[in-house]
Write a protein that holds these residues in place. Structure first.
Motif, PDB file in Angstrom:
ATOM      1  N   GLU A 175     -10.882  -7.709  21.406  1.00 30.58           N
ATOM      2  CA  GLU A 175      -9.794  -7.985  20.819  1.00 30.58           C
ATOM      3  C   GLU A 175      -9.998  -8.941  19.755  1.00 30.58           C
ATOM      4  N   LEU A 176     -10.887  -9.701  19.550  1.00 25.04           N
ATOM      5  CA  LEU A 176     -11.385 -10.521  18.453  1.00 25.04           C
ATOM      6  C   LEU A 176     -11.620  -9.593  17.291  1.00 25.04           C
ATOM      7  N   VAL A 177     -12.452  -8.648  17.419  1.00 23.86           N
ATOM      8  CA  VAL A 177     -12.442  -7.443  16.464  1.00 23.86           C
ATOM      9  C   VAL A 177     -10.996  -6.890  15.648  1.00 23.86           C
ATOM     10  N   ARG A 178     -10.292  -6.731  16.673  1.00 24.80           N
ATOM     11  CA  ARG A 178      -8.919  -5.926  16.226  1.00 24.80           C
ATOM     12  C   ARG A 178      -8.274  -6.956  15.373  1.00 24.80           C
ATOM     13  N   GLN A 179      -8.316  -8.296  15.617  1.00 21.95           N
ATOM     14  CA  GLN A 179      -7.555  -9.173  14.797  1.00 21.95           C
ATOM     15  C   GLN A 179      -7.913  -9.131  13.056  1.00 21.95           C
ATOM     16  N   LEU A 180      -9.053  -8.348  12.928  1.00 20.06           N
ATOM     17  CA  LEU A 180      -9.174  -8.052  11.417  1.00 20.06           C
ATOM     18  C   LEU A 180      -8.619  -6.928  10.806  1.00 20.06           C
ATOM     19  N   ASP A 181      -8.071  -6.131  11.721  1.00 17.91           N
ATOM     20  CA  ASP A 181      -7.753  -4.808  11.384  1.00 17.91           C
ATOM     21  C   ASP A 181      -6.529  -4.758  10.362  1.00 17.91           C
ATOM     22  N   PRO A 182      -6.881  -3.981   9.193  1.00 20.56           N
ATOM     23  CA  PRO A 182      -5.915  -3.926   8.198  1.00 20.56           C
ATOM     24  C   PRO A 182      -4.532  -3.403   8.495  1.00 20.56           C
ATOM     25  N   ASP A 183      -3.616  -3.809   7.491  1.00 22.35           N
ATOM     26  CA  ASP A 183      -2.231  -3.431   7.664  1.00 22.35           C
ATOM     27  C   ASP A 183      -2.021  -1.875   7.625  1.00 22.35           C
ATOM     28  N   ASP A 184      -1.052  -1.448   7.852  1.00 22.05           N
ATOM     29  CA  ASP A 184      -0.828  -0.076   7.637  1.00 22.05           C
ATOM     30  C   ASP A 184      -0.967   0.522   6.261  1.00 22.05           C
ATOM     31  N   PRO A 185      -1.594   1.789   6.182  1.00 25.64           N
ATOM     32  CA  PRO A 185      -2.213   2.348   4.811  1.00 25.64           C
ATOM     33  C   PRO A 185      -0.962   2.298   3.934  1.00 25.64           C
ATOM     34  N   ALA A 186       0.317   2.647   4.372  1.00 27.95           N
ATOM     35  CA  ALA A 186       1.301   2.557   3.295  1.00 27.95           C
ATOM     36  C   ALA A 186       1.448   1.288   2.614  1.00 27.95           C
ATOM     37  N   ALA A 187       1.516   0.259   3.370  1.00 31.37           N
ATOM     38  CA  ALA A 187       1.565  -1.198   2.840  1.00 31.37           C
ATOM     39  C   ALA A 187       0.517  -1.379   1.768  1.00 31.37           C
ATOM     40  N   LEU A 188      -0.668  -1.132   2.386  1.00 29.14           N
ATOM     41  CA  LEU A 188      -1.895  -1.405   1.444  1.00 29.14           C
ATOM     42  C   LEU A 188      -1.835  -0.770   0.041  1.00 29.14           C
ATOM     43  N   ASP A 189      -1.535   0.614   0.178  1.00 28.87           N
ATOM     44  CA  ASP A 189      -1.258   1.510  -1.095  1.00 28.87           C
ATOM     45  C   ASP A 189      -0.330   0.723  -1.871  1.00 28.87           C
ATOM     46  N   ARG A 190       1.020   0.456  -1.429  1.00 29.74           N
ATOM     47  CA  ARG A 190       2.107  -0.247  -2.392  1.00 29.74           C
ATOM     48  C   ARG A 190       1.357  -1.634  -2.877  1.00 29.74           C
ATOM     49  N   ARG A 191       0.626  -2.512  -2.155  1.00 29.40           N
ATOM     50  CA  ARG A 191      -0.015  -3.698  -2.905  1.00 29.40           C
ATOM     51  C   ARG A 191      -0.937  -3.285  -3.766  1.00 29.40           C
ATOM     52  N   GLN A 192      -1.704  -2.117  -3.658  1.00 23.30           N
ATOM     53  CA  GLN A 192      -2.526  -1.683  -4.494  1.00 23.30           C
ATOM     54  C   GLN A 192      -2.053  -1.598  -5.855  1.00 23.30           C
ATOM     55  N   ARG A 193      -0.935  -0.650  -5.905  1.00 20.08           N
ATOM     56  CA  ARG A 193      -0.107  -0.556  -7.116  1.00 20.08           C
ATOM     57  C   ARG A 193       0.139  -1.724  -7.820  1.00 20.08           C
ATOM     58  N   LEU A 194       0.717  -2.483  -6.924  1.00 20.75           N
ATOM     59  CA  LEU A 194       1.248  -3.895  -7.373  1.00 20.75           C
ATOM     60  C   LEU A 194       0.040  -4.778  -8.095  1.00 20.75           C
ATOM     61  N   LEU A 195      -1.104  -4.734  -7.747  1.00 22.96           N
ATOM     62  CA  LEU A 195      -2.348  -5.380  -7.950  1.00 22.96           C
ATOM     63  C   LEU A 195      -2.681  -4.754  -9.344  1.00 22.96           C
ATOM     64  N   ASP A 196      -2.511  -3.457  -9.517  1.00 29.05           N
ATOM     65  CA  ASP A 196      -3.075  -2.702 -10.758  1.00 29.05           C
ATOM     66  C   ASP A 196      -2.084  -3.267 -11.874  1.00 29.05           C
ATOM     67  N   ASP A 197      -0.619  -2.958 -11.541  1.00 30.66           N
ATOM     68  CA  ASP A 197       0.363  -3.509 -12.587  1.00 30.66           C
ATOM     69  C   ASP A 197      -0.029  -5.045 -12.933  1.00 30.66           C
ATOM     70  N   ALA A 198      -0.269  -5.866 -11.951  1.00 32.31           N
ATOM     71  CA  ALA A 198      -0.459  -7.209 -12.356  1.00 32.31           C
ATOM     72  C   ALA A 198      -1.945  -7.474 -13.249  1.00 32.31           C
ATOM     73  N   VAL A 199      -2.849  -6.649 -12.962  1.00 34.90           N
ATOM     74  CA  VAL A 199      -4.169  -6.931 -13.787  1.00 34.90           C
ATOM     75  C   VAL A 199      -3.645  -6.318 -15.182  1.00 34.90           C
ATOM     76  N   GLU A 200      -2.791  -5.302 -15.165  1.00 31.18           N
ATOM     77  CA  GLU A 200      -2.491  -4.695 -16.516  1.00 31.18           C
ATOM     78  C   GLU A 200      -1.654  -5.718 -17.390  1.00 31.18           C
ATOM     79  N   ALA A 201      -0.787  -6.307 -16.646  1.00 30.52           N
ATOM     80  CA  ALA A 201       0.033  -7.029 -17.203  1.00 30.52           C
ATOM     81  C   ALA A 201      -0.517  -8.571 -17.814  1.00 30.52           C
ATOM     82  N   ALA A 243      -4.152 -12.783  -4.190  1.00 27.49           N
ATOM     83  CA  ALA A 243      -5.515 -11.793  -4.525  1.00 27.49           C
ATOM     84  C   ALA A 243      -5.907 -12.004  -5.914  1.00 27.49           C
ATOM     85  N   MET A 244      -5.068 -11.865  -6.631  1.00 26.02           N
ATOM     86  CA  MET A 244      -5.290 -12.354  -8.028  1.00 26.02           C
ATOM     87  C   MET A 244      -6.073 -13.678  -8.205  1.00 26.02           C
ATOM     88  N   ALA A 245      -5.432 -14.642  -7.762  1.00 21.72           N
ATOM     89  CA  ALA A 245      -6.053 -16.053  -7.624  1.00 21.72           C
ATOM     90  C   ALA A 245      -7.564 -16.140  -7.189  1.00 21.72           C
TER      91      ALA A 245
END
Length: 355
Positions: A175-201, A243-245
């Motif tokens: 149970e302790l290990v599971r608390q570090l499980d990542p969010d669902d892949p779709a949410a992570l992909d969405r935030r990755q795109r936002l991060l890429d846009d933020a770095v470019e901007a 994440a940027m900070a």
């Protein structure tokens, strides 16, 4: 009950335990999870307070491996100063059969007692419990310290104290290990795109490095202020900005100060913020939040969570220098207090003074 609490001169809450059964019931809170079949060493420090640090746990070994496991456990324990040790054996290894009239794993316990005594670290108690649950019987391997029944570990003074500090005790290591499980892949992909846009901007803002760093520090302070107030609801934009900070290593290193003083409510709130970011941030940016989580856990003595967090950081960003350094410190059993120099080396604490 024989547990009491007092407040130290530095404001820390001190839980005093004088009953072996209550000491065993405290083990899940000291480990942050309820252990299965295990051999556990509780190191009692010198001085009036007799703090329990560290708590060292291993799976119960088979008889052919007892010598090696004892050698490793004693070596790990002796890296810390101490005045005595309590040995706790929980349950039995699958397939183990105790001799009639004997407690399980007596040979392992005797090897530990002998090795620790030869090393000048006497064993105060050597205890066996079938499991750490309220109502379970505890028995002593020595003839002179008796037996008893465990209190409900969820209703002890230790449990109440941990709960008021915001510490969480998990029902199992899994149970302790599971608390570090990542969010669902779709949410992570969405935030990755936002991060890429933020770095470019970022490349087109024209702001100086000092202006960018000041803005990033402001983002972190605002998030910490919300965390202290119990608000951990992070939008995609929040995750991206944080994440940027933290990608600015000077900002990340300033965040090491949020682990001070270890275990205090503000430090626990910051640790919870880093945990939320670990779950919500895509790699490799996730590594910075993970190393801050591990550092905070390590500083308050939770070496299990610290190890998981450093492993998470290295999985997200192989070769991450700070994660590698702290993982080496953990493997070599560097005392948590010794890490405070990393916090003290920073310019100042980022925690809001008026949350």
């Amino acid at each position: 009950m024989t547990s009491t609490t007092t407040t130290g001169t530095d404001g820390r809450i001190i839980v005093r335990i004088s009953d072996p059964g209550e000491l065993v019931a405290a083990v899940p809170h000291l480990l942050s999870f309820r252990p299965g079949p295990s051999v556990i060493l509780l190191n009692h420090s010198r001085g009036r307070e007799r703090r329990i640090i560290p708590v060292i746990r291993a799976d119960l070994p088979g008889e052919p491996h007892e010598r090696d496991v004892v050698r490793e456990l004693v070596d790990r324990l002796l890296r810390h100063p101490g005045a005595g040790v309590t040995v706790v054996i929980v349950g039995s290894r699958l397939g183990h059969r105790a001799r009639p009239g004997e407690l399980p794993h007596r040979s392992l316990t005797q090897r530990l007692i002998t090795a620790l005594d030869e090393a000048g670290r006497p064993v105060d108690h050597a205890l066996w419990v079938p499991e750490i649950r309220g109502g379970a019987p505890w028995t002593c391997y020595h003839d002179d310290c008796g037996a008893g029944v465990l209190p409900d570990d969820r209703e002890t003074v230790m449990a109440a104290t941990m709960a008021t500090r915001g510490w969480v005790t998990h029902d199992s290591r899994e149970e302790l290990v599971r608390q570090l499980d990542p969010d669902d892949p779709a949410a992570l992909d969405r935030r990755q795109r936002l991060l890429d846009d933020a770095v470019e901007a970022l490349a087109g803002t024209g702001r100086s490095a000092e202006e960018e760093r000041a803005g990033r520090l402001a983002v972190v302070r605002a998030a910490l202020g919300r965390a202290v107030r119990g608000d951990f609801d992070l939008s995609d934009d929040d995750v991206v900005l944080l994440a940027m900070a933290l990608s600015d290593l000077k900002v990340r290193d300033r965040c090491l100060t949020t682990a001070e003083p270890p275990g205090e409510p503000a430090a626990i709130a910051a640790e919870r913020l880093w945990l939320e970011l670990v779950r919500r941030t895509p790699p490799p940016e996730r590594a910075e939040a993970a190393v801050l989580l591990g550092y905070a856990a390590y500083r308050r003595g939770d070496c299990v969570l610290a190890g998981l967090a450093f492993g998470n950081a290295l999985a997200a960003h192989p070769g991450h220098r700070l994660a590698e350094l702290l993982q080496i410190c953990l493997h070599r059993q560097l005392p948590p207090d010794a890490l405070g120099r990393l916090s003290r080396a920073q310019e100042g604490n980022l925690m809001p003074t008026d949350p």
